[in-house]
Motif scaffolding. Structure first.
Motif, short mmCIF file in Angstrom:
data_model
loop_
_atom_site.label_atom_id
_atom_site.label_comp_id
_atom_site.label_asym_id
_atom_site.label_seq_id
_atom_site.Cartn_x
_atom_site.Cartn_y
_atom_site.Cartn_z
N ASN A 194 0.80 -1.22 0.00
CA ASN A 194 0.00 0.00 0.00
C ASN A 194 0.84 1.27 0.00
O ASN A 194 0.37 2.31 -0.42
N ASN A 195 2.04 1.22 0.49
CA ASN A 195 2.83 2.44 0.62
C ASN A 195 3.96 2.53 -0.41
O ASN A 195 4.80 3.39 -0.32
N ASN A 196 3.98 1.63 -1.37
CA ASN A 196 4.95 1.67 -2.45
C ASN A 196 6.39 1.67 -1.93
O ASN A 196 7.20 2.53 -2.26
N GLN A 197 6.68 0.69 -1.10
CA GLN A 197 8.05 0.49 -0.62
C GLN A 197 8.47 -0.95 -0.85
O GLN A 197 7.64 -1.86 -0.87
N ILE A 198 9.77 -1.13 -1.00
CA ILE A 198 10.35 -2.45 -1.15
C ILE A 198 11.46 -2.60 -0.12
O ILE A 198 12.15 -1.63 0.22
N ILE A 199 11.59 -3.79 0.39
CA ILE A 199 12.64 -4.10 1.37
C ILE A 199 13.59 -5.11 0.72
O ILE A 199 13.15 -6.08 0.12
N LEU A 200 14.88 -4.85 0.87
CA LEU A 200 15.88 -5.84 0.48
C LEU A 200 16.51 -6.37 1.76
O LEU A 200 17.00 -5.59 2.58
N ASN A 201 16.47 -7.66 1.92
CA ASN A 201 17.14 -8.33 3.02
C ASN A 201 18.22 -9.20 2.37
O ASN A 201 17.90 -10.15 1.65
N ILE A 202 19.48 -8.85 2.59
CA ILE A 202 20.56 -9.52 1.89
C ILE A 202 21.52 -10.14 2.90
O ILE A 202 22.02 -9.46 3.79
N ARG A 203 21.75 -11.44 2.73
CA ARG A 203 22.72 -12.16 3.57
C ARG A 203 23.97 -12.40 2.75
O ARG A 203 23.92 -12.93 1.64
N PHE A 204 25.09 -11.97 3.30
CA PHE A 204 26.39 -12.13 2.66
C PHE A 204 27.16 -13.20 3.40
O PHE A 204 27.34 -13.11 4.62
N LYS A 205 27.64 -14.19 2.67
CA LYS A 205 28.52 -15.22 3.21
C LYS A 205 29.95 -14.77 2.87
O LYS A 205 30.41 -14.90 1.74
N VAL A 206 30.61 -14.20 3.86
CA VAL A 206 31.91 -13.58 3.66
C VAL A 206 33.02 -14.64 3.71
O VAL A 206 32.97 -15.56 4.53
#
Length: 118
Positions: free
Chosen positions: A4-16
Protein backbone atom coordinates in the motif's frame (compact mmCIF):
# COMPACT_ATOMS: atom_id res chain seq x y z
CA UNK A 1 -1.49 -8.54 0.42
CA UNK A 2 -0.43 -5.51 -1.59
CA UNK A 3 2.24 -2.94 -0.95
CA UNK A 4 0.00 0.00 0.00
CA UNK A 5 2.83 2.44 0.62
CA UNK A 6 4.95 1.67 -2.45
CA UNK A 7 8.05 0.49 -0.62
CA UNK A 8 10.35 -2.45 -1.15
CA UNK A 9 12.64 -4.10 1.37
CA UNK A 10 15.88 -5.84 0.48
CA UNK A 11 17.14 -8.33 3.02
CA UNK A 12 20.56 -9.52 1.89
CA UNK A 13 22.72 -12.16 3.57
CA UNK A 14 26.39 -12.13 2.66
CA UNK A 15 28.52 -15.22 3.21
CA UNK A 16 31.91 -13.58 3.66
CA UNK A 17 35.14 -15.41 2.84
CA UNK A 18 37.26 -16.27 5.89
CA UNK A 19 39.48 -13.38 6.91
CA UNK A 20 37.66 -10.89 4.67
CA UNK A 21 34.92 -9.66 7.01
CA UNK A 22 36.55 -6.33 7.91
CA UNK A 23 37.35 -5.61 4.25
CA UNK A 24 33.81 -6.44 3.19
CA UNK A 25 32.27 -4.39 6.02
CA UNK A 26 34.28 -1.36 4.83
CA UNK A 27 33.05 -1.85 1.24
CA UNK A 28 29.44 -2.28 2.38
CA UNK A 29 29.58 0.74 4.70
CA UNK A 30 30.99 2.89 1.89
CA UNK A 31 28.18 1.73 -0.38
CA UNK A 32 25.54 2.60 2.24
CA UNK A 33 27.12 6.03 2.80
CA UNK A 34 26.69 6.79 -0.90
CA UNK A 35 23.29 5.17 -1.47
CA UNK A 36 21.81 6.85 1.62
CA UNK A 37 21.86 10.08 -0.40
CA UNK A 38 19.56 8.65 -3.08
CA UNK A 39 16.08 10.14 -3.32
CA UNK A 40 14.31 6.79 -2.91
CA UNK A 41 16.43 5.59 0.01
CA UNK A 42 14.58 5.27 3.34
CA UNK A 43 16.79 3.28 5.73
CA UNK A 44 19.46 0.59 6.01
CA UNK A 45 20.73 -1.49 8.91
CA UNK A 46 23.83 -3.69 8.76
CA UNK A 47 23.85 -6.71 11.07
CA UNK A 48 26.35 -9.30 12.25
CA UNK A 49 24.86 -12.80 12.57
CA UNK A 50 25.52 -13.99 16.11
CA UNK A 51 25.25 -17.68 15.11
CA UNK A 52 27.15 -17.52 11.82
CA UNK A 53 30.12 -15.33 12.61
CA UNK A 54 31.27 -14.81 8.99
CA UNK A 55 27.81 -13.66 7.83
CA UNK A 56 26.72 -10.05 7.46
CA UNK A 57 23.10 -9.13 6.78
CA UNK A 58 21.77 -5.82 5.50
CA UNK A 59 18.15 -4.71 5.69
CA UNK A 60 17.31 -1.87 3.29
CA UNK A 61 14.07 0.06 2.83
CA UNK A 62 13.46 1.86 -0.47
CA UNK A 63 10.58 3.84 -1.94
CA UNK A 64 9.25 2.13 -5.04
CA UNK A 65 8.93 -1.41 -6.31
CA UNK A 66 11.31 -4.23 -7.10
CA UNK A 67 11.10 -3.29 -10.77
CA UNK A 68 11.80 0.42 -10.15
CA UNK A 69 14.74 -0.43 -7.86
CA UNK A 70 16.26 -2.72 -10.49
CA UNK A 71 15.81 -0.10 -13.21
CA UNK A 72 16.85 3.00 -11.26
CA UNK A 73 19.14 2.00 -8.37
CA UNK A 74 21.04 -1.09 -9.46
CA UNK A 75 22.64 0.48 -12.58
CA UNK A 76 24.18 3.39 -10.63
CA UNK A 77 27.94 3.72 -11.32
CA UNK A 78 28.92 3.40 -7.64
CA UNK A 79 27.20 0.01 -7.48
CA UNK A 80 29.23 -1.31 -10.42
CA UNK A 81 32.46 -0.57 -8.58
CA UNK A 82 31.11 -2.27 -5.44
CA UNK A 83 29.89 -5.30 -7.41
CA UNK A 84 33.32 -5.56 -9.01
CA UNK A 85 35.10 -6.40 -5.75
CA UNK A 86 32.56 -8.82 -4.28
CA UNK A 87 34.05 -11.97 -5.81
CA UNK A 88 37.22 -11.32 -3.79
CA UNK A 89 35.28 -10.93 -0.54
CA UNK A 90 32.21 -13.19 -0.68
CA UNK A 91 31.43 -16.86 -1.06
CA UNK A 92 27.73 -16.20 -1.60
CA UNK A 93 24.95 -13.62 -1.40
CA UNK A 94 21.25 -14.32 -0.89
CA UNK A 95 18.74 -11.56 -1.67
CA UNK A 96 15.16 -11.54 -0.42
CA UNK A 97 12.70 -8.99 -1.79
CA UNK A 98 10.09 -8.12 0.82
CA UNK A 99 6.94 -6.01 0.98
CA UNK A 100 6.02 -4.47 4.36
CA UNK A 101 2.60 -5.53 5.65
CA UNK A 102 2.73 -4.54 9.33
CA UNK A 103 5.06 -2.54 11.56
CA UNK A 104 5.50 -2.05 15.29
CA UNK A 105 7.77 0.35 17.14
CA UNK A 106 8.51 2.77 14.31
CA UNK A 107 6.93 4.25 11.22
CA UNK A 108 9.59 3.61 8.59
CA UNK A 109 7.26 1.76 6.23
CA UNK A 110 4.03 3.55 7.02
CA UNK A 111 2.24 0.21 7.36
CA UNK A 112 0.35 0.00 10.62
CA UNK A 113 -0.64 -3.13 12.53
CA UNK A 114 -4.28 -2.27 11.80
CA UNK A 115 -3.68 -2.51 8.05
CA UNK A 116 -2.35 -6.06 8.46
CA UNK A 117 -5.52 -7.15 10.23
CA UNK A 118 -7.80 -6.22 7.33
Amino acid sequence: MTNNNNQIILNIRFKVKPGKKDDFRKQLSSLVDIMSNETNFVNAIIHDDMDQSEDIVIYEIWKGTQESWLQEEFPKPYRKEYEGVLSELLNDRMVSWLIPVAEWGSNLTGVSKKQSLK
